[in-house]
Scaffold this motif. Structure first.
Motif, PDB file in Angstrom:
ATOM      1  N   THR A 105       0.695  -1.310   0.317  1.00 25.84           N
ATOM      2  CA  THR A 105       0.097   0.184   0.100  1.00 25.84           C
ATOM      3  C   THR A 105       0.608   1.458  -0.336  1.00 25.84           C
ATOM      4  O   THR A 105       1.079   2.467   0.380  1.00 25.84           O
ATOM      5  CB  THR A 105      -0.770   0.113   1.679  1.00 25.84           C
ATOM      6  OG1 THR A 105      -0.075   0.140   2.533  1.00 25.84           O
ATOM      7  CG2 THR A 105      -2.100  -0.644   1.079  1.00 25.84           C
ATOM      8  N   ASN A 185      -3.489  -4.261   2.369  1.00 24.15           N
ATOM      9  CA  ASN A 185      -4.204  -4.039   0.312  1.00 24.15           C
ATOM     10  C   ASN A 185      -5.495  -5.347   0.941  1.00 24.15           C
ATOM     11  O   ASN A 185      -5.065  -5.893   0.482  1.00 24.15           O
ATOM     12  CB  ASN A 185      -3.352  -4.158  -0.365  1.00 24.15           C
ATOM     13  CG  ASN A 185      -3.523  -3.927  -1.461  1.00 24.15           C
ATOM     14  OD1 ASN A 185      -4.690  -4.129  -1.731  1.00 24.15           O
ATOM     15  ND2 ASN A 185      -2.533  -3.007  -2.291  1.00 24.15           N
ATOM     16  N   SER A 187      -7.544  -4.999  -1.360  1.00 20.92           N
ATOM     17  CA  SER A 187      -7.698  -5.718  -3.270  1.00 20.92           C
ATOM     18  C   SER A 187      -6.552  -7.015  -2.890  1.00 20.92           C
ATOM     19  O   SER A 187      -7.082  -7.158  -4.542  1.00 20.92           O
ATOM     20  CB  SER A 187      -6.597  -4.565  -4.536  1.00 20.92           C
ATOM     21  OG  SER A 187      -7.410  -3.802  -3.589  1.00 20.92           O
ATOM     22  N   THR A 220      -9.356  -0.803   1.215  1.00 22.84           N
ATOM     23  CA  THR A 220     -10.053  -1.548   0.732  1.00 22.84           C
ATOM     24  C   THR A 220     -11.187  -0.001  -0.514  1.00 22.84           C
ATOM     25  O   THR A 220     -11.979   0.561  -0.282  1.00 22.84           O
ATOM     26  CB  THR A 220     -11.483  -1.784   0.884  1.00 22.84           C
ATOM     27  OG1 THR A 220     -12.052  -0.836   1.651  1.00 22.84           O
ATOM     28  CG2 THR A 220     -11.586  -2.723   1.900  1.00 22.84           C
ATOM     29  N   PRO A 221     -10.815  -0.638  -1.550  1.00 24.60           N
ATOM     30  CA  PRO A 221     -11.353  -0.056  -2.754  1.00 24.60           C
ATOM     31  C   PRO A 221     -13.162   0.091  -2.750  1.00 24.60           C
ATOM     32  O   PRO A 221     -13.519  -1.382  -1.946  1.00 24.60           O
ATOM     33  CB  PRO A 221     -10.905  -0.499  -4.365  1.00 24.60           C
ATOM     34  CG  PRO A 221     -10.645  -1.299  -4.073  1.00 24.60           C
ATOM     35  CD  PRO A 221     -10.310  -1.665  -2.231  1.00 24.60           C
ATOM     36  N   GLU A 222     -13.224  -0.279  -4.187  1.00 20.74           N
ATOM     37  CA  GLU A 222     -14.663   0.181  -4.295  1.00 20.74           C
ATOM     38  C   GLU A 222     -15.275  -1.805  -4.098  1.00 20.74           C
ATOM     39  O   GLU A 222     -15.867  -2.015  -3.728  1.00 20.74           O
ATOM     40  CB  GLU A 222     -15.509   0.844  -5.602  1.00 20.74           C
ATOM     41  CG  GLU A 222     -17.210   0.753  -5.518  1.00 20.74           C
ATOM     42  CD  GLU A 222     -17.697   2.512  -5.471  1.00 20.74           C
ATOM     43  OE1 GLU A 222     -18.203   2.445  -4.893  1.00 20.74           O
ATOM     44  OE2 GLU A 222     -16.696   2.655  -5.051  1.00 20.74           O
ATOM     45  N   PHE A 224     -13.947  -4.474  -3.156  1.00 20.33           N
ATOM     46  CA  PHE A 224     -12.648  -5.210  -2.921  1.00 20.33           C
ATOM     47  C   PHE A 224     -13.112  -6.519  -2.526  1.00 20.33           C
ATOM     48  O   PHE A 224     -14.095  -7.113  -2.489  1.00 20.33           O
ATOM     49  CB  PHE A 224     -13.147  -4.332  -1.193  1.00 20.33           C
ATOM     50  CG  PHE A 224     -13.546  -4.068   0.054  1.00 20.33           C
ATOM     51  CD1 PHE A 224     -13.540  -5.399   0.468  1.00 20.33           C
ATOM     52  CD2 PHE A 224     -14.718  -3.361  -0.163  1.00 20.33           C
ATOM     53  CE1 PHE A 224     -14.638  -5.561   1.523  1.00 20.33           C
ATOM     54  CE2 PHE A 224     -16.080  -3.413   0.552  1.00 20.33           C
ATOM     55  CZ  PHE A 224     -15.547  -4.645   1.670  1.00 20.33           C
ATOM     56  N   PRO A 252     -12.275   2.453   3.622  1.00 19.73           N
ATOM     57  CA  PRO A 252     -12.513   2.923   2.086  1.00 19.73           C
ATOM     58  C   PRO A 252     -11.232   4.163   1.481  1.00 19.73           C
ATOM     59  O   PRO A 252     -11.077   5.209   1.940  1.00 19.73           O
ATOM     60  CB  PRO A 252     -13.538   3.077   1.121  1.00 19.73           C
ATOM     61  CG  PRO A 252     -14.579   2.864   2.535  1.00 19.73           C
ATOM     62  CD  PRO A 252     -13.304   2.826   4.063  1.00 19.73           C
ATOM     63  N   ASP A 253     -11.368   3.611   0.865  1.00 18.49           N
ATOM     64  CA  ASP A 253      -9.202   5.010  -0.133  1.00 18.49           C
ATOM     65  C   ASP A 253     -10.177   6.319  -0.590  1.00 18.49           C
ATOM     66  O   ASP A 253      -9.304   6.742  -0.148  1.00 18.49           O
ATOM     67  CB  ASP A 253      -8.945   4.581  -1.383  1.00 18.49           C
ATOM     68  CG  ASP A 253      -9.616   3.572  -3.054  1.00 18.49           C
ATOM     69  OD1 ASP A 253     -10.969   4.201  -2.893  1.00 18.49           O
ATOM     70  OD2 ASP A 253      -8.697   2.977  -3.523  1.00 18.49           O
ATOM     71  N   SER A 254     -11.077   6.289  -0.271  1.00 16.92           N
ATOM     72  CA  SER A 254     -11.621   6.987  -0.954  1.00 16.92           C
ATOM     73  C   SER A 254     -11.849   7.983   0.338  1.00 16.92           C
ATOM     74  O   SER A 254     -11.704   9.511   0.928  1.00 16.92           O
ATOM     75  CB  SER A 254     -13.365   7.524  -1.044  1.00 16.92           C
ATOM     76  OG  SER A 254     -14.436   6.440  -0.691  1.00 16.92           O
TER      77      SER A 254
END
Ligand SMILES: *[C@@H]1O[C@H](CO)[C@@H](O)[C@H](O)[C@H]1NC(C)=O
Ligand SMILES: *[C@@H]1O[C@H](CO)[C@@H](O)[C@H](O)[C@H]1NC(C)=O
Ligand SMILES: *[C@@H]1O[C@H](CO)[C@@H](O)[C@H](O)[C@H]1NC(C)=O
Ligand SMILES: *[C@@H]1O[C@H](CO)[C@@H](O)[C@H](O)[C@H]1NC(C)=O
Ligand SMILES: *[C@@H]1O[C@H](CO)[C@@H](O)[C@H](O)[C@H]1NC(C)=O
Ligand SMILES: *[C@@H]1O[C@H](CO)[C@@H](O)[C@H](O)[C@H]1NC(C)=O
Length: 271
Positions: A105, A185, A187, A220-222, A224, A252-254
């Motif tokens: 990451t 990560n 992902s 976590t992205p959208e 994950f 979430p990364d956002s």
């Protein structure tokens, strides 16, 4: 008479050609020597430039200790312990509750720590920041530093670069105290991977009661792949020294981005 004159001319032409060839070879050799030595000087200049950003650091002493680790050694024969003197010359600052570990990451972590001055990664330490993204090695029979033709991370197990990061990661793990954080990560199928530096070196250096708790931030992205229930994270939890607490948050990364840019949020309140 005629042929004698011609022979003389021929010989003169030959001599001229030889002289020209010698000059060309010498010029090429000089250019090569200058370019190659400048590259080595560049490495030292980069090292010193980055080092001098740390106030009060004795960069010449640190450079001398650093070089001793790999100078005059074969590319693949540098052990992590060879860096002990440079670790001693530039010790890790202890920063309880502020250490941030990471695995797979790197970019997200540095984007976050760059904006929010709450956490310190190994790349924020003097030696970590000086050597981040650099490649170097020595050569048997030479006392120079090279930056080309060096085995990098994957080149060999005892490469100068890999051994350095293994050694400094051990020092970084040793310096952990209070609550420590690791960004993993989400992902990846296996966010806590046995062969990572975090798993194989850093986490093994955490000892209770110096270290109170480990907080996993699973980025976590959208869409994950993994969540905090993943078996590899259970392995992480079970493998901790007895007495060290454990927590895991899926972030979430956002959310990380938004929080990093929000000056109102205190340290650690992003998850
Ligand atoms: C997680 O790993 C994937 C695959 O290696 C990579 O594309 C992604 O950028 C990583 N995520 C973070 C938050 O670093
Ligand atoms: C390299 O070795 C030579 C000869 O032993 C010495 O004069 C020189 O100072 C050394 N250079 C470095 C950078 O140690
Ligand atoms: C450290 O973590 C523990 C458990 O997660 C928590 O109760 C405590 O308040 C934390 N301490 C600090 C200084 O953040
Ligand atoms: C990682 O190590 C743990 C504990 O030693 C073991 O149970 C697990 O099977 C290993 N996982 C992999 C992928 O090697
Ligand atoms: C976590 O993932 C597993 C499958 O990998 C799923 O069964 C479970 O419901 C998930 N838990 C949460 C809280 O999302
Ligand atoms: C969870 O962890 C195990 C290894 O410990 C791995 O085999 C598995 O694929 C992981 N991921 C998911 C999404 O289940």
């Amino acid at each position: 008479m005629e042929s004698g004159l011609e022979r003389k001319r021929g010989r003169r032409k030959l001599i001229m050609a030889v002289i020209l060839a010698v000059i060309v070879v010498v010029v090429i050799a000089i250019i090569l020597a200058v370019v190659l030595s400048r590259r080595d000087d560049d490495f030292k200049r980069e090292f010193m430039g980055r080092c001098q950003k740390f106030k009060g650091a004795n960069c010449q002493t640190i450079w001398d200790a650093f070089q001793q680790a790999y100078i005059n050694k074969d590319h693949c024969e540098v052990l992590p312990e060879a860096y002990d003197p440079v670790i001693a010359a530039a010790p890790m600052e202890s920063a309880c509750n502020r250490l941030m570990f990471w695995s797979k990451t790197k970019d997200v972590v540095h984007e976050f720590t760059g904006k929010k001055d709450c956490f310190r990664t190994v790349e924020d330490s003097l030696l970590g920041s000086v050597l981040d993204d650099l490649v170097w090695c020595g050569k048997k029979g030479s006392n120079e530093t090279f930056t080309t033709g060096c085995p990098g991370w994957k080149g060999c197990v005892k490469s100068p670069v890999r051994s350095f990061w293994n050694r400094i990661s051990a020092a970084f793990g040793d310096s952990a105290c209070g609550n420590v954080t690791v960004m993993l990560n989400g992902s990846l199928q296996t966010p806590f991977h046995n062969e990572s530096i975090f798993a194989s070196i850093e986490v093994k250096r955490f000892t209770s009661p110096k270290v109170k708790a480990l907080n996993v931030v699973l980025v976590t992205p959208e869409n994950f792949v993994t969540n905090c229930t993943n078996a590899s994270l259970q392995n992480l939890k079970m493998g901790l020294d007895e007495g060290i607490g454990y927590g895991c948050s899926e972030v979430p990364d956002s959310q990380l981005e938004a929080c990093a840019s929000d000056p109102e949020k205190p340290c650690g309140a992003c998850w």
